[in-house]
Design a protein around this motif. Structure first.
Motif, mmCIF file in Angstrom:
data_model
loop_
_atom_site.group_PDB
_atom_site.id
_atom_site.type_symbol
_atom_site.label_atom_id
_atom_site.label_comp_id
_atom_site.label_asym_id
_atom_site.label_seq_id
_atom_site.Cartn_x
_atom_site.Cartn_y
_atom_site.Cartn_z
ATOM 1 N N ASN A 145 1.239 29.636 47.797
ATOM 2 C CA ASN A 145 1.584 29.632 49.205
ATOM 3 C C ASN A 145 3.095 29.812 49.327
ATOM 4 N N SER A 146 3.612 29.659 50.530
ATOM 5 C CA SER A 146 5.017 29.964 50.760
ATOM 6 C C SER A 146 5.970 29.022 50.040
ATOM 7 N N LYS A 147 5.460 27.937 49.483
ATOM 8 C CA LYS A 147 6.335 26.965 48.836
ATOM 9 C C LYS A 147 6.191 26.949 47.321
ATOM 10 N N THR A 148 5.377 27.828 46.780
ATOM 11 C CA THR A 148 5.162 27.818 45.342
ATOM 12 C C THR A 148 5.469 29.172 44.730
ATOM 13 N N VAL A 149 5.198 29.262 43.449
ATOM 14 C CA VAL A 149 5.441 30.477 42.686
ATOM 15 C C VAL A 149 4.492 31.589 43.134
ATOM 16 N N VAL A 150 4.966 32.829 43.069
ATOM 17 C CA VAL A 150 4.148 33.997 43.389
ATOM 18 C C VAL A 150 3.794 34.709 42.087
ATOM 19 N N ASN A 151 2.535 35.027 41.907
ATOM 20 C CA ASN A 151 2.076 35.651 40.677
ATOM 21 C C ASN A 151 2.764 36.999 40.441
ATOM 22 N N GLY A 152 3.243 37.198 39.199
ATOM 23 C CA GLY A 152 3.844 38.461 38.825
ATOM 24 C C GLY A 152 5.311 38.612 39.175
ATOM 25 N N VAL A 153 5.890 37.629 39.867
ATOM 26 C CA VAL A 153 7.294 37.691 40.265
ATOM 27 C C VAL A 153 8.164 37.044 39.184
ATOM 28 N N TRP A 154 9.345 37.601 38.981
ATOM 29 C CA TRP A 154 10.283 37.044 38.001
ATOM 30 C C TRP A 154 11.153 35.986 38.653
ATOM 31 N N TYR A 155 11.396 34.913 37.907
ATOM 32 C CA TYR A 155 12.286 33.848 38.364
ATOM 33 C C TYR A 155 13.354 33.594 37.311
ATOM 34 N N VAL A 156 14.524 33.148 37.760
ATOM 35 C CA VAL A 156 15.655 32.887 36.871
ATOM 36 C C VAL A 156 16.010 31.414 36.951
ATOM 37 N N VAL A 157 16.179 30.775 35.792
ATOM 38 C CA VAL A 157 16.559 29.368 35.747
ATOM 39 C C VAL A 157 18.021 29.234 36.167
ATOM 40 N N VAL A 158 18.273 28.453 37.197
ATOM 41 C CA VAL A 158 19.626 28.224 37.696
ATOM 42 C C VAL A 158 20.231 26.987 37.037
ATOM 43 N N LYS A 159 19.469 25.885 37.020
ATOM 44 C CA LYS A 159 19.911 24.644 36.395
ATOM 45 C C LYS A 159 18.693 23.742 36.219
ATOM 46 N N PHE A 160 18.895 22.631 35.558
ATOM 47 C CA PHE A 160 17.801 21.666 35.361
ATOM 48 C C PHE A 160 18.396 20.293 35.103
ATOM 49 N N ASP A 161 17.620 19.267 35.454
ATOM 50 C CA ASP A 161 18.010 17.894 35.155
ATOM 51 C C ASP A 161 16.839 17.209 34.488
ATOM 52 N N GLU A 162 16.810 15.909 34.520
ATOM 53 C CA GLU A 162 15.746 15.184 33.827
ATOM 54 C C GLU A 162 14.395 15.315 34.519
ATOM 55 N N ARG A 163 14.384 15.608 35.805
ATOM 56 C CA ARG A 163 13.134 15.623 36.564
ATOM 57 C C ARG A 163 12.715 17.002 37.045
ATOM 58 N N PHE A 164 13.700 17.844 37.373
ATOM 59 C CA PHE A 164 13.360 19.100 38.029
ATOM 60 C C PHE A 164 14.055 20.297 37.375
ATOM 61 N N VAL A 165 13.431 21.457 37.590
ATOM 62 C CA VAL A 165 14.018 22.740 37.214
ATOM 63 C C VAL A 165 14.268 23.515 38.503
ATOM 64 N N TYR A 166 15.476 24.041 38.640
ATOM 65 C CA TYR A 166 15.863 24.774 39.839
ATOM 66 C C TYR A 166 15.908 26.260 39.500
ATOM 67 N N LEU A 167 15.206 27.062 40.295
ATOM 68 C CA LEU A 167 15.080 28.487 40.022
ATOM 69 C C LEU A 167 15.402 29.309 41.252
ATOM 70 N N ARG A 168 15.747 30.566 41.018
ATOM 71 C CA ARG A 168 15.904 31.530 42.104
ATOM 72 C C ARG A 168 15.072 32.759 41.770
ATOM 73 N N VAL A 169 14.675 33.463 42.800
ATOM 74 C CA VAL A 169 13.930 34.688 42.567
ATOM 75 C C VAL A 169 14.872 35.716 41.955
ATOM 76 N N HIS A 170 14.359 36.556 41.077
ATOM 77 C CA HIS A 170 15.168 37.575 40.408
ATOM 78 C C HIS A 170 15.763 38.527 41.433
#
Length: 265
Positions: A145-170
């Protein structure tokens, strides 16, 4: 529907669906001029799909491909294979190699453990892998849905901490300046109700930024060191070094070759 020589282009059923409309593309738009020879090469392979002797057609096409493409002398960006079992093994091996080298250089990495959640609505089996800033991951989910990952789309890791991974669309999915303009810009429409204007559906379906738990990263994203031919038919991999594997396997076909070589544009 009536077919002649198993050619879908002569199907009366599809002819009736489009009302006999035929569209002939005369200008190359998939990439810049440097990619045109690649486009011409793999387009020349399509007529061979109609050959009676598909084994001979494949052998001939592979020989030509080896003359067209350079031998891969370094670790490729993406390896294409037939089986998911091999995909898992290759992804693990390359991910370990790259992450160790980055760690020696002082780059922070983080392990994404394989999810223990019940796997539903996803494609491709998940696995343990390490992530780092700038790493590219492939969306792998059938239901989104609009708040989750879209199949086949590339994402780039921006940063991460102990609990979460932060990503942006390619960047390839971000609207670039001039994408929707012709040689002469269209005049702005006056007195138009902005609420009724339709936005770009594709852009609207792809959230620009995501914040995911490690479990959801494992469930919905996959490392792209190795992918299967059957999973990347709609995926363009411009500016990537590709290595086509399993070309001598009995179940490797001309269609696999076309899918593999056409990913570059």
């Amino acid at each position: 529907a009536a077919l002649r020589d198993n050619d879908i282009q002569t199907s009366l059923f599809f002819h009736s669906l489009c009302g006999g409309t035929r569209v002939l593309f005369t200008q190359y738009r998939r990439g810049d001029a440097s990619a045109k020879p690649l486009f011409d090469f793999y387009c020349s392979l399509y007529p061979r799909l109609k050959f009676v002797d598909q084994d001979a057609a494949l052998r001939c096409s592979l020989e030509e491909a080896q003359l067209v493409f350079k031998q891969c002398e370094t670790t490729p960006d993406v390896m294409l294979c037939l089986s998911h079992k091999k995909r898992l093994l290759l992804n693990h091996a390359v991910n370990v190699q790259i992450s160790r080298q980055l760690e020696l250089e002082g780059v922070e990495t983080k392990l994404v453990p394989k999810t223990l959640s019940r796997m539903e609505g996803v494609t491709m089996e998940p696995q343990d892998f390490k992530i780092w800033q700038g790493m590219e991951l492939l969306g792998c989910i059938r239901q989104s849905n609009s708040k989750t990952v879209v199949n086949g789309v590339w994402y780039v890791v921006v940063k991460f901490d102990e609990r979460f991974v932060y990503l942006r669309v390619h960047d390839r999915y971000r609207k670039q300046q001039g994408d929707d303009t012709d040689e002469e810009p269209e005049p702005e429409m006056e007195d138009e109700d902005e609420e009724d204007a339709e936005g770009d559906p594709a852009e609207g379906e792809i959230p620009a930024e995501l914040k995911l738990t490690y479990d959801n990263v494992s469930k919905w994203l996959r490392p792209m060191h190795a992918l299967c031919y059957g999973s990347i038919q709609g995926c363009t991999m411009a500016d990537k070094r590709l290595l086509l594997l399993d070309t001598q396997k009995a179940n490797f076909t001309l269609r696999h070759l076309i899918v593999g070589v056409s990913r570059g544009t």
